[in-house]
Design a protein around this motif. Sequence first.
Motif, PDB file in Angstrom:
ATOM      1  N   LYS A   1       1.595  34.349   8.960  1.00 57.51           N
ATOM      2  CA  LYS A   1       1.028  33.033   9.266  1.00 57.51           C
ATOM      3  C   LYS A   1       1.307  32.601  10.701  1.00 57.51           C
ATOM      4  O   LYS A   1       0.474  32.003  11.361  1.00 57.51           O
ATOM      5  CB  LYS A   1       1.612  31.988   8.306  1.00 57.51           C
TER       6      LYS A   1
ATOM      7  N   ARG B   1      -5.173  27.453  14.700  1.00 62.40           N
ATOM      8  CA  ARG B   1      -5.241  26.413  13.667  1.00 62.40           C
ATOM      9  C   ARG B   1      -6.639  26.163  13.146  1.00 62.40           C
ATOM     10  O   ARG B   1      -6.815  25.405  12.187  1.00 62.40           O
ATOM     11  CB  ARG B   1      -4.583  25.139  14.179  1.00 62.40           C
ATOM     12  N   GLN B   2      -7.617  26.787  13.773  1.00 59.03           N
ATOM     13  CA  GLN B   2      -8.971  26.757  13.211  1.00 59.03           C
ATOM     14  C   GLN B   2      -9.679  28.056  13.577  1.00 59.03           C
ATOM     15  O   GLN B   2      -9.259  28.745  14.514  1.00 59.03           O
ATOM     16  CB  GLN B   2      -9.769  25.552  13.740  1.00 59.03           C
TER      17      GLN B   2
ATOM     18  N   PHE C   1     -11.282  29.797   0.538  1.00 61.42           N
ATOM     19  CA  PHE C   1     -10.172  30.691   0.190  1.00 61.42           C
ATOM     20  C   PHE C   1      -8.968  29.902  -0.306  1.00 61.42           C
ATOM     21  O   PHE C   1      -8.921  28.678  -0.194  1.00 61.42           O
ATOM     22  CB  PHE C   1      -9.787  31.533   1.419  1.00 61.42           C
ATOM     23  N   ILE C   2      -8.015  30.634  -0.846  1.00 60.81           N
ATOM     24  CA  ILE C   2      -6.768  30.019  -1.331  1.00 60.81           C
ATOM     25  C   ILE C   2      -5.703  30.135  -0.241  1.00 60.81           C
ATOM     26  O   ILE C   2      -5.491  31.218   0.307  1.00 60.81           O
ATOM     27  CB  ILE C   2      -6.253  30.760  -2.589  1.00 60.81           C
TER      28      ILE C   2
ATOM     29  N   VAL D   1      -4.829  34.833   7.055  1.00 59.57           N
ATOM     30  CA  VAL D   1      -3.774  35.851   7.064  1.00 59.57           C
ATOM     31  C   VAL D   1      -4.145  37.010   6.132  1.00 59.57           C
ATOM     32  O   VAL D   1      -4.941  36.830   5.184  1.00 59.57           O
ATOM     33  CB  VAL D   1      -2.417  35.201   6.668  1.00 59.57           C
TER      34      VAL D   1
ATOM     35  N   THR E   1      -5.332  37.111   2.060  1.00 61.36           N
ATOM     36  CA  THR E   1      -5.847  35.823   1.579  1.00 61.36           C
ATOM     37  C   THR E   1      -6.906  36.035   0.485  1.00 61.36           C
ATOM     38  O   THR E   1      -7.866  36.776   0.691  1.00 61.36           O
ATOM     39  CB  THR E   1      -6.474  35.018   2.748  1.00 61.36           C
TER      40      THR E   1
HETATM   41  N1  SAH Z   1     -10.101  26.536   8.605  1.00 55.57           N
HETATM   42  C1  SAH Z   1      -9.286  26.308   7.429  1.00 55.57           C
HETATM   43  C2  SAH Z   1      -7.815  26.538   7.666  1.00 55.57           C
HETATM   44  C3  SAH Z   1      -7.180  25.588   8.650  1.00 55.57           C
HETATM   45  S1  SAH Z   1      -5.472  25.688   8.628  1.00 55.57           S
HETATM   46  C4  SAH Z   1      -9.521  24.906   6.896  1.00 55.57           C
HETATM   47  O1  SAH Z   1      -9.825  24.011   7.660  1.00 55.57           O
HETATM   48  O2  SAH Z   1      -9.403  24.722   5.685  1.00 55.57           O
HETATM   49  C5  SAH Z   1      -5.270  27.206   9.500  1.00 55.57           C
HETATM   50  C6  SAH Z   1      -3.911  27.753   9.233  1.00 55.57           C
HETATM   51  O3  SAH Z   1      -3.847  28.236   7.918  1.00 55.57           O
HETATM   52  C7  SAH Z   1      -3.586  28.963  10.092  1.00 55.57           C
HETATM   53  O4  SAH Z   1      -3.009  28.538  11.293  1.00 55.57           O
HETATM   54  C8  SAH Z   1      -2.640  29.765   9.208  1.00 55.57           C
HETATM   55  O5  SAH Z   1      -1.311  29.553   9.593  1.00 55.57           O
HETATM   56  C9  SAH Z   1      -2.833  29.179   7.820  1.00 55.57           C
HETATM   57  N2  SAH Z   1      -3.260  30.184   6.839  1.00 55.57           N
HETATM   58  C10 SAH Z   1      -4.224  31.132   6.978  1.00 55.57           C
HETATM   59  N3  SAH Z   1      -4.346  31.858   5.839  1.00 55.57           N
HETATM   60  C11 SAH Z   1      -3.435  31.336   4.965  1.00 55.57           C
HETATM   61  C12 SAH Z   1      -3.084  31.641   3.620  1.00 55.57           C
HETATM   62  N4  SAH Z   1      -3.694  32.606   2.937  1.00 55.57           N
HETATM   63  N5  SAH Z   1      -2.081  30.916   3.044  1.00 55.57           N
HETATM   64  C13 SAH Z   1      -1.469  29.937   3.711  1.00 55.57           C
HETATM   65  N6  SAH Z   1      -1.770  29.584   4.981  1.00 55.57           N
HETATM   66  C14 SAH Z   1      -2.738  30.279   5.604  1.00 55.57           C
END
Ligand code: SAH
Length: 250
Positions: free
Chosen positions: A25, A30-31, A67-68, A133, A136
Amino acid sequence: MTDTVPHQHYNLAVIGTIQSCYKEKFGIPRQPGLAPASTGIIRLLPPYNQPDAVRGLEKNSHIWVQFIFHQCLKDHWKPTVRPPRLGGNERLGVFATRATFRPNPIGLSVVVLDRIEITSKEVLIHISGLDLVEGTPVLDIKPYIPYVDNVEHARSAFAPEAPTEHPVFWTPEAKIALTYYEAKYGAIAKLIEQVLQQDPRPAYRHGKAEEKIYGIKLQQADVRFKIQPYTEQQKIAIWVVDIEDLGDND
Ligand code: SAH
């Protein structure tokens, strides 16, 4: 009280899993879209791994992926969160943010659809610009439809534009390690720069130099970097100091 209304529950099936250049992670932007050089694969699981299930999908340049947040499942949600965009000090309602700790741990990302690979056993959807990550679980895939999804004049006061990017430099040792790495596995420099220019450290450290050496696992590399003071305007620069080869056992 958060629990007074009887809840309805639904069971959802995981339709695929993510193979990602992001192995942990820490360091993931962050996006989506912030590191266009990031790549991954959505590997469809049976019984969804049929060519028919993706027929026509290749006609879209981008897809929505639901996704989860499977690496956040142990943490309990709270009505307010401290988004990194606000320096980690200010609280906003969980539903006013894209925080990963939510009542339902579901994420939503728009990513580039590069190509669909169909083998005798598998359906592999190659994507880039992701923020997901390794491992996922994917719940759904939908085409991105510009005339509906690209909303003109939309505003977001708390995240009005992409975060500032910091300069990234390479030490001579890191350059040498990069040459070896790229000769063995292929390009990674752009990905490293796009990830590091976001300053991946926790929000409270943003803009601050420090002596500590951090590591981020990207593809087969453990990328070591540090944050040094830079100019009056730009405050900090990020230096790649080494790349360790983690080997090929993906
Ligand atoms: N674009 C998505 C995610 C935003 S948060 C949304 O808006 O819903 C993005 C962060 O999620 C990343 O910086 C990473 O640290 C975290 N992340 C990515 N995959 C993850 C996972 N499977 N479980 C937990 N956190 C995750």
